[in-house]
Design an enzyme around this catalytic site. Structure first.
Site, PDB file in Angstrom:
ATOM      1  N   CYS A  24       0.831  -1.204   0.000  1.00  0.00           N
ATOM      2  CA  CYS A  24       0.000   0.000   0.000  1.00  0.00           C
ATOM      3  C   CYS A  24       0.870   1.260   0.000  1.00  0.00           C
ATOM      4  O   CYS A  24       1.497   1.570  -0.994  1.00  0.00           O
ATOM      5  CB  CYS A  24      -0.995  -0.048   1.152  1.00  0.00           C
TER       6      CYS A  24
ATOM      7  N   HIS B  14      -4.011  -5.427  -0.116  1.00  0.00           N
ATOM      8  CA  HIS B  14      -3.626  -5.986   1.185  1.00  0.00           C
ATOM      9  C   HIS B  14      -3.686  -7.510   1.165  1.00  0.00           C
ATOM     10  O   HIS B  14      -4.754  -8.095   1.377  1.00  0.00           O
ATOM     11  CB  HIS B  14      -4.534  -5.431   2.286  1.00  0.00           C
TER      12      HIS B  14
ATOM     13  N   GLU C  75      -2.660  -9.538   3.356  1.00  0.00           N
ATOM     14  CA  GLU C  75      -2.865 -10.112   4.694  1.00  0.00           C
ATOM     15  C   GLU C  75      -4.340 -10.232   5.048  1.00  0.00           C
ATOM     16  O   GLU C  75      -4.696 -10.940   5.985  1.00  0.00           O
ATOM     17  CB  GLU C  75      -2.140  -9.258   5.745  1.00  0.00           C
TER      18      GLU C  75
END
Length: 382
Positions: free
Chosen positions: A263, A348, A350
């Site tokens: 990001c 993202h 994760e």
């Protein structure tokens, strides 16, 4: 105010007003803390995960509007925090419930918001507001449950600092280094520009020793720890307003140690190598964005949260190649660098919308660490 929007919320709550910088004003009912707040009005299309969104440091300075109409139904839990406290500037929903159902909850969402003095509003037509933002672009706004003068609130929204050119990462980074996890795997140094807890958990789950450093830490201090890999985290604000962090990214990439950015970290790595970043008209915020891995041609369902993006045409042919692309608007979602061992992602990995579509990228970074011999040569000659 729509009747069903108010029915499940506390009838004794005071009225609230949402005023946009373009003069649009809507009225509803206060949720959370009674007060006034402001920021950039944006929206998130996720159906669940509101607490993770509220506590994601990348959302600092933003008023978050949920497109899913019913919010608060599973309350709040200590397990769903991405930071120690909420990071959003304010919360906007269609229908808010004070009667949740979740045996794992520790408190209602209204109590959670009151505890952290987070101002919000319910009972507004979020569908109309989302369509308005999509047509006009993101803009500043204020929420007030104390001051009701419409003209004054519009003026406050117009005077609120613009997200463009705003540095926010220093407000959400840690104050001092700390060790998050110790393991038998690689030593990962994390530059914290607003890192999410699940990123740290993702490294720890793979056996890494993880040490987190404030975003302003001189690179020589981090390098003295002798990490096997360097991670540049997500975070809020305009990356172009972070010259010191750009220099840190440049030094990290020149160090010979593999580098991974997510990001904001992705944008900093691009800026450090001469690419440009622009502010998006609306931005990407949600848990259902399709991204294609250009190496495998597979499509991943991804979680996204960014209002800036890398200009593809500004990426030098000798600098990096695009590895991932957003299928909604063709924007750059991933880079693999050619002059050093490094990769970066705009989305993202994760997060778990797929639920495991993108977790492999942490493994790719650890593979990169394992493959690199010092001094590092070109990571990606293609």
């Amino acid at each position: 105010m729509p009747q069903d929007a108010a029915a499940s919320h506390d009838s004794s709550a005071p009225p609230a007003t949402l005023a946009l910088a373009d003069g649009t004003v809507v009225h509803g009912t206060a949720i959370g803390h009674v007060g006034l707040t402001g920021g950039e009005l944006c929206f998130n299309t996720s159906m669940t995960g509101y607490q993770e969104i509220m506590t994601d440091p990348s959302y600092a300075g933003q008023l978050m509007m949920m497109t899913y109409p019913h919010i608060g139904n599973y309350a709040a839990s200590d397990e769903d925090m991405e930071a120690e406290r909420p990071m959003i500037a304010g919360f906007i929903v269609r229908s808010f419930t004070a009667d949740p159902s979740n045996p794992q909850a520790t408190e209602t969402l209204d109590a959670f918001m009151k505890r952290y003095e987070l101002v919000g509003i319910t009972g507004v037509d979020t569908r109309m507001l989302v369509r308005h933002i999509r047509e006009k672009g993101v803009m500043n706004a204020v929420i007030s449950s104390t001051e009701m003068d419409e003209a004054a609130l519009v003026e406050k929204a117009q005077a609120w600092p613009s997200m463009e050119g705003l540095e926010l990462a220093s407000r959400v980074s840690v104050d001092a280094p700390y060790t998050y996890a110790e393991g038998d795997g690689p030593r990962i140094a994390v530059y914290d520009f607003g890192v999410k807890q699940n990123i740290l958990r993702s490294f720890a789950a793979r056996g890494c020793t993880v040490r987190v450093w404030p975003g302003e830490t001189p690179f020589a201090e981090v390098q003295a720890w002798q990490p096997d890999g360097l991670f540049l985290s997500n975070g809020p604000g305009d990356p172009r307003a972070m010259p010191d962090a750009i220099e840190t990214a440049r030094a990290a990439c020149a160090s010979g140690t593999p580098v991974f950015g997510i990001c904001l970290g992705h944008q900093l790595m691009a800026l450090a190598h001469g690419a440009d970043v622009y502010k998006m008209f609306v931005g990407h915020r949600g848990a259902n964005h399709p991204v294609q891995n250009l190496d495998t041609q597979r499509v991943e369902v991804t979680t996204q949260n960014h209002g800036f993006a890398v200009v593809e045409e500004s990426i030098g042919d000798d600098v990096a190649r695009v590895t991932h692309r957003n299928l909604n608007d063709e924007t750059v979602e991933g880079l693999r660098f050619k002059q050093f061992a490094g990769l970066s992602l705009q989305y993202h990995p994760e997060a778990s919308p797929g639920p495991h579509d993108s977790h492999y990228l942490f493994g790719e970074f650890l593979d990169l660490i394992e493959a690199v011999e010092q001094p590092a040569g070109p990571a990606d000659p293609s």
